[in-house]
Motif scaffolding. Structure first.
Motif, short mmCIF file in Angstrom:
data_model
loop_
_atom_site.label_atom_id
_atom_site.label_comp_id
_atom_site.label_asym_id
_atom_site.label_seq_id
_atom_site.Cartn_x
_atom_site.Cartn_y
_atom_site.Cartn_z
N MET A 252 0.74 -1.21 -0.18
CA MET A 252 -0.12 -0.05 -0.19
C MET A 252 0.92 1.34 -0.03
O MET A 252 1.98 1.29 0.51
CB MET A 252 -1.03 -0.22 1.38
N GLY A 253 0.26 2.37 -0.49
CA GLY A 253 1.17 3.63 -0.73
C GLY A 253 2.09 3.81 -1.72
O GLY A 253 2.06 2.62 -2.54
N GLU A 254 2.69 4.70 -1.80
CA GLU A 254 3.54 5.13 -3.10
C GLU A 254 4.85 3.91 -3.18
O GLU A 254 5.37 3.69 -3.99
CB GLU A 254 4.05 6.42 -3.02
N LEU A 255 5.31 3.42 -1.78
CA LEU A 255 6.33 2.49 -1.64
C LEU A 255 5.79 1.10 -1.26
O LEU A 255 6.48 0.36 -0.68
CB LEU A 255 7.36 2.84 -0.48
N GLY A 256 4.54 0.86 -1.76
CA GLY A 256 3.86 -0.40 -1.37
C GLY A 256 4.59 -1.51 -2.18
O GLY A 256 4.73 -2.65 -1.26
N GLU A 257 5.04 -1.38 -3.14
CA GLU A 257 5.89 -2.51 -3.93
C GLU A 257 7.04 -2.93 -3.03
O GLU A 257 7.48 -4.02 -2.76
CB GLU A 257 6.25 -2.30 -5.10
N MET B 48 10.80 -0.17 8.41
CA MET B 48 10.10 0.61 7.60
C MET B 48 9.67 2.24 8.12
O MET B 48 9.77 3.08 7.31
CB MET B 48 8.77 -0.19 7.26
N HIS B 49 9.46 2.08 9.21
CA HIS B 49 9.34 3.30 9.98
C HIS B 49 10.40 4.49 9.58
O HIS B 49 10.06 5.55 9.24
CB HIS B 49 8.95 3.31 11.32
N GLU B 50 11.66 3.80 9.95
CA GLU B 50 12.77 4.52 9.75
C GLU B 50 13.14 5.14 8.19
O GLU B 50 13.46 6.10 7.99
CB GLU B 50 14.20 3.78 10.20
N TYR B 51 12.92 4.07 7.49
CA TYR B 51 13.06 4.12 6.07
C TYR B 51 11.94 5.21 5.32
O TYR B 51 12.15 6.20 4.42
CB TYR B 51 12.80 2.96 5.19
N ALA B 52 10.76 5.24 5.93
CA ALA B 52 9.72 6.21 5.16
C ALA B 52 9.97 7.50 5.76
O ALA B 52 9.82 8.65 5.11
CB ALA B 52 8.32 5.63 5.95
N CYS C 262 12.55 9.16 3.55
CA CYS C 262 12.04 9.40 2.36
C CYS C 262 10.85 10.37 2.30
O CYS C 262 10.50 10.88 1.29
CB CYS C 262 11.63 8.32 1.73
N GLY C 263 10.27 10.62 3.49
CA GLY C 263 9.12 11.45 3.58
C GLY C 263 7.83 10.77 2.91
O GLY C 263 7.05 11.61 2.47
N GLN C 264 7.91 9.59 2.95
CA GLN C 264 6.57 8.85 2.33
C GLN C 264 6.22 7.69 3.20
O GLN C 264 6.99 7.29 3.85
CB GLN C 264 6.79 8.41 0.86
#
Length: 289
Positions: free
Chosen positions: A43-48, A94-98, A101-103
């Motif tokens: 889900m989301g822009e980085l769902g893949e 995932m939280h740290e990566y998001a 990236c600001g996404q």
């Protein structure tokens, strides 16, 4: 126990990429055959990236850690603890990566592990897990204690809001523990793990009628999963669609006729050897005379 497994993966009618990710792995160990299957709907822009990262982590664990866990004193507890810790670490990353990236990013998780006659289920998000009983209707497993709810009630009350948006998933916002269930699987039972788009426009009665495990072969199952996906797109489904179907069956019995033929062959060879030795002995006596 033997497992027949089939996958279906389609990017849908309009999507350029498929944000869903699948895992299907089997191994024969000294402790018995073990299978891992999972469906993750990004889900989301980085769902893949989210679904792909989750499946990659569990694929690596299957190769490096799961087989060792089967040798523990209590394998089910060991596997459950590891999965919950793994999910927590993945959500932290995932939280740290998001944040960097600001996404936002996230994925559902529907995972099945079968070890001989024991099964384990983990579920979080809006994907689906069906269990088919031999010659019985399909039910959806939801909680660790084994209570059953129908399709609408399960996800309306627990994993989506009034706008049918997911409220529980593995991702960059919050931490949610997957629902867990374990139990015994019998020969002829089957599981279907799928993304919500795969069955959103298909009724439960249609799924039961098409995927009842009685006399189900891999070729028939492949065709029927494809037919379900095509029917969903004809009815207007546009999202990515993914599914894994796993059917358990007892070990195939040996063919008695082939065993008899093998015994007959050995008996013929034994008689040929005896005749050959008798002839050789007679020739040696004649030469000596």
């Amino acid at each position: 126990m033997h497992y027949d497994a089939v996958v279906y993966w389609n990017k849908g009618a309009i999507s350029e990429i498929n944000q869903d990710s699948l895992v299907l792995m089997q191994a024969l160990t000294s402790k018995g055959r073990v299978l891992l299957a999972a469906v993750c709907d990004g889900m989301g822009e980085l769902g893949e990236c989210a679904s792909g990262y989750l499946t990659k982590e569990f694929t690596t664990w299957f190769e490096d850690g799961l087989l060792d866990a089967l040798c523990k004193k209590n394998p089910v507890c060991a596997i459950r603890r590891f999965v919950e810790r793994k999910v927590y670490r993945i959500q932290c990353r995932m939280h740290e990566y998001a944040e960097n990236c600001g996404q936002e990013m996230g994925t559902t998780l529907s995972m099945l592990i079968i070890w001989e006659k024991k099964y384990m289920l983990w579920h979080l998000g809006e994907s689906r897990i069906y269990r088919f009983f031999q010659c019985k209707k399909a039910k959806i497993r939801t909680k660790a204690r084994g209570n059953m709810k129908d399709l609408e009630n399960m996800f309306e009350l627990e994993n989506v809001n009034e706008l049918e948006e997911p409220t529980k998933y593995i991702g960059s916002v919050g931490f949610f523990l997957p629902d867990f269930e374990t139990g015994t699987i019998r020969s002829g039972d089957a599981f279907l793990l799928c993304s919500d788009a795969f069955i959103r426009r298909i009724t439960l009665e249609e799924i039961v009628g098409v995927l009842t495990p009685k006399k189900m072969t891999e070729e028939v199952c492949k065709r029927r999963l494809r037919e379900i996906g095509e029917a969903a797109m004809r009815r207007g489904e546009r999202d990515n669609m993914s599914a894994v179907y796993v059917r358990a069956s007892a070990h195939k019995k040996r063919d008695r006729r082939s065993i008899k033929e093998w015994v007959k062959y050995l008996w013929t060879m034994l008689k040929f050897w005896q005749e050959n030795m008798s002839c050789k002995s007679r020739l040696e006596k004649e030469d000596a005379a």
